[in-house]
Design a protein around this motif. Structure first.
Motif, short mmCIF file in Angstrom:
data_model
loop_
_atom_site.label_atom_id
_atom_site.label_comp_id
_atom_site.label_asym_id
_atom_site.label_seq_id
_atom_site.Cartn_x
_atom_site.Cartn_y
_atom_site.Cartn_z
N ILE A 46 0.84 -1.20 0.00
CA ILE A 46 0.00 0.00 0.00
C ILE A 46 0.87 1.25 0.00
O ILE A 46 1.79 1.36 0.82
CB ILE A 46 -0.93 0.02 1.24
CG1 ILE A 46 -1.84 -1.22 1.23
CG2 ILE A 46 -1.76 1.30 1.29
CD1 ILE A 46 -2.61 -1.42 2.53
N ASP A 47 0.58 2.16 -0.89
CA ASP A 47 1.27 3.45 -0.92
C ASP A 47 0.60 4.38 0.08
O ASP A 47 -0.46 4.96 -0.19
CB ASP A 47 1.22 4.05 -2.32
CG ASP A 47 1.98 5.38 -2.43
OD1 ASP A 47 2.52 5.84 -1.39
OD2 ASP A 47 2.01 5.96 -3.52
N PHE A 48 1.23 4.53 1.25
CA PHE A 48 0.61 5.29 2.33
C PHE A 48 0.73 6.79 2.12
O PHE A 48 0.06 7.57 2.80
CB PHE A 48 1.24 4.88 3.67
CG PHE A 48 0.44 5.31 4.87
CD1 PHE A 48 -0.88 4.93 5.01
CD2 PHE A 48 1.02 6.10 5.86
CE1 PHE A 48 -1.62 5.32 6.12
CE2 PHE A 48 0.30 6.49 6.97
CZ PHE A 48 -1.03 6.10 7.11
N VAL A 74 -5.29 -10.50 6.47
CA VAL A 74 -3.95 -11.05 6.66
C VAL A 74 -3.38 -10.71 8.03
O VAL A 74 -2.70 -11.52 8.66
CB VAL A 74 -2.98 -10.54 5.56
CG1 VAL A 74 -1.61 -11.19 5.72
CG2 VAL A 74 -3.53 -10.80 4.17
N GLY A 75 -3.64 -9.49 8.49
CA GLY A 75 -3.02 -9.01 9.73
C GLY A 75 -1.73 -8.27 9.48
O GLY A 75 -1.15 -7.70 10.41
N PHE A 76 -1.24 -8.26 8.22
CA PHE A 76 0.01 -7.61 7.84
C PHE A 76 -0.22 -6.78 6.58
O PHE A 76 -1.02 -7.15 5.71
CB PHE A 76 1.09 -8.65 7.51
CG PHE A 76 1.82 -9.19 8.70
CD1 PHE A 76 3.15 -8.84 8.94
CD2 PHE A 76 1.21 -10.09 9.55
CE1 PHE A 76 3.83 -9.35 10.03
CE2 PHE A 76 1.89 -10.62 10.65
CZ PHE A 76 3.21 -10.24 10.89
N VAL A 77 0.53 -5.67 6.47
CA VAL A 77 0.60 -4.90 5.23
C VAL A 77 2.03 -4.42 5.05
O VAL A 77 2.79 -4.30 6.02
CB VAL A 77 -0.35 -3.68 5.23
CG1 VAL A 77 -1.80 -4.12 5.35
CG2 VAL A 77 0.01 -2.68 6.32
N TYR A 78 2.42 -4.19 3.81
CA TYR A 78 3.65 -3.45 3.49
C TYR A 78 3.24 -2.01 3.18
O TYR A 78 2.31 -1.79 2.39
CB TYR A 78 4.33 -3.99 2.23
CG TYR A 78 5.02 -5.32 2.31
CD1 TYR A 78 6.34 -5.42 2.76
CD2 TYR A 78 4.39 -6.47 1.86
CE1 TYR A 78 7.00 -6.64 2.77
CE2 TYR A 78 5.04 -7.70 1.87
CZ TYR A 78 6.35 -7.78 2.33
OH TYR A 78 7.00 -8.99 2.33
N LEU A 79 3.94 -1.04 3.75
CA LEU A 79 3.68 0.36 3.43
C LEU A 79 4.87 0.97 2.70
O LEU A 79 6.00 0.93 3.19
CB LEU A 79 3.42 1.19 4.70
CG LEU A 79 2.15 0.91 5.50
CD1 LEU A 79 1.99 1.97 6.59
CD2 LEU A 79 0.92 0.85 4.62
N THR A 80 4.61 1.54 1.53
CA THR A 80 5.54 2.46 0.91
C THR A 80 5.04 3.87 1.23
O THR A 80 3.96 4.04 1.78
CB THR A 80 5.60 2.25 -0.61
OG1 THR A 80 4.32 2.59 -1.18
CG2 THR A 80 5.95 0.83 -0.96
N GLY A 81 5.82 4.87 0.89
CA GLY A 81 5.37 6.24 1.11
C GLY A 81 5.06 6.56 2.55
O GLY A 81 4.19 7.37 2.85
N GLY A 278 12.50 -0.05 0.76
CA GLY A 278 11.70 1.15 0.90
C GLY A 278 10.40 0.98 1.63
O GLY A 278 9.64 1.95 1.80
N THR A 279 10.10 -0.23 2.09
CA THR A 279 8.83 -0.46 2.78
C THR A 279 9.03 -0.66 4.28
O THR A 279 10.12 -1.00 4.74
CB THR A 279 8.12 -1.71 2.23
OG1 THR A 279 8.90 -2.88 2.53
CG2 THR A 279 7.89 -1.62 0.74
N VAL A 280 7.95 -0.46 4.99
CA VAL A 280 7.84 -0.86 6.39
C VAL A 280 6.78 -1.95 6.45
O VAL A 280 5.70 -1.80 5.87
CB VAL A 280 7.43 0.31 7.30
CG1 VAL A 280 7.29 -0.15 8.75
CG2 VAL A 280 8.43 1.45 7.21
N VAL A 281 7.08 -3.05 7.13
CA VAL A 281 6.08 -4.08 7.37
C VAL A 281 5.30 -3.67 8.63
O VAL A 281 5.90 -3.39 9.67
CB VAL A 281 6.72 -5.46 7.58
CG1 VAL A 281 5.65 -6.51 7.87
CG2 VAL A 281 7.54 -5.86 6.36
#
Length: 369
Positions: A46-48, A74-81, A278-281
């Motif tokens: 997801i582009d936050f 899922v309980g998890f996301v990857y965030l970009t931005g 570049g992401t945060v889990v």
């Protein structure tokens, strides 16, 4: 753009390419459909920035819905931005590595000693994360298969009762200031993510603000030293055992080594959550699941050894791994009870109210020796 950059290199690890192939199906299948099979399981990317700098409510709501859907399925996301600069994260990694390279006798000067404080250095083998709440069972697990990692735990530095444990400035110059600045940076990101969650749950955007503003968080620096593969092949052994997190959210910054695995909630099989530059889990923790009356999943996860370097005909050595986890907690006096939009006549509250302090301290006390 990130997906294109990753796919442009033919030398990318297969698990990253697999993850990105799954993203290509987003237009044709839903997340709920994909996670029901291990072959199509994915953690949404997801582009936050679209929420952080949105010019309209509808745009913010779109991203909020994506985040809430990720935590539901899922309980998890990857965030970009997410807004945290790469140089900031790199500097934290550098200072963390300098700390863990110190002699054990120096690190032991700031040893962890109280679950109420949850601050200080935890040497290899002292922690055994698990879903069990039985003290005898946890002690047996720790004796048989302790987690093969060491950590440094840092809380809010102005707490009137529980103080952070700092070495002399000369031991790791700049360590304290680096970690305190990063602590604040992560808290601010956490606040914005919680605002997106509020919108996605049909609450006022600032619903959580006064329940999470006292910064009862935990910044955990993690070092997984190289280990012989035969030690990790023993029954029950892992770099970090199967567990869920205790608080509201966890922000995880991974290095390139990898090893994080997430349980597919439907098949109960573990799937890789590979590092994506570049992401945060971000994952939902137990208290957020409880707060949402289990609308969100606090998903089990673990850290396993990546591919090892062969050192003999019968064994290998795993590489060193670093990660940084920021465990977000509500204010310690916040009462966690089912949110008003997560209960109704057909879905009553599943849990009695509990304060953050009661829950977190109880879980920590059982985890360490």
């Amino acid at each position: 753009m990130l997906a294109q950059q990753l796919l442009s290199g033919c030398s990318r690890p297969r698990h990253i390419l697999r993850h990105l192939r799954c993203t290509a199906r987003w237009k044709h299948t839903t997340l709920a459909e994909d996670v029901r099979s291990d072959a199509t399981f994915r953690i949404p990317l997801i582009d936050f920035s679209a929420f952080r700098i949105a010019s309209s409510f509808s745009e913010k709501r779109r991203i909020a819905d994506d985040i809430v859907n990720g935590f539901k399925e899922v309980g998890f996301v990857y965030l970009t931005g997410h807004g945290i600069q790469p140089k900031t994260i790199e500097n934290v990694y550098t200072k963390s590595a300098e700390f863990f390279k110190l002699p054990e006798s120096v690190k032991d000067q700031v040893a962890w000693d109280d679950p109420r404080a949850n601050r200080g250095y935890v040497k290899v083998g002292r922690e055994r994360v698990t879903q069990s709440s039985d003290a005898v069972e946890i002690a047996a697990l720790r004796e048989k298969a302790p987690d093969t990692k060491e950590s440094m735990e840092i809380g809010r530095d102005w707490d009137p009762v529980w103080k952070n444990k700092w070495l002399k400035e000369s031991d790791v110059p700049g360590f304290k200031n680096t970690m305190l600045r990063f602590f604040q940076t992560c808290h601010e990101l956490h606040m914005v993510i919680m605002r997106s969650i509020a919108l996605g749950l049909d609450l006022q955007e600032d619903f959580f603000d006064n329940k999470i503003d006292q910064q009862y968080h935990n910044l955990r620096l993690l070092s997984y030293p190289p280990i012989h593969t035969k030690l990790l092949s023993q029954a029950g052994q892992a770099r970090a055992g199967t567990h869920s997190d205790y608080g509201t959210l966890t922000l995880l910054f991974q290095d390139s080594v990898g090893g994080l695995e997430v349980e597919n909630p439907h098949t109960k099989h573990f799937q890789p959550a590979p590092p994506i530059p570049g992401t945060v889990v971000v994952n939902a923790g137990d208290l957020l699941a409880r707060w949402s009356n289990d609308t969100f999943r606090s998903t089990l996860h673990r850290v396993v050894a990546p591919a090892a370097r062969k050192i003999s005909e019968t064994g290998g050595m795993t590489p060193h791994r670093q990660s940084i986890a920021f465990f977000c907690n509500p204010n310690f006096d916040a009462v966690i009870e089912s949110l008003p939009t997560c209960v109704n006549a057909s879905n009553p509250s599943k849990y009695p109210p509990v304060t953050t302090e009661q829950y977190i301290v109880g879980r920590l006390a059982a985890t360490y020796n």
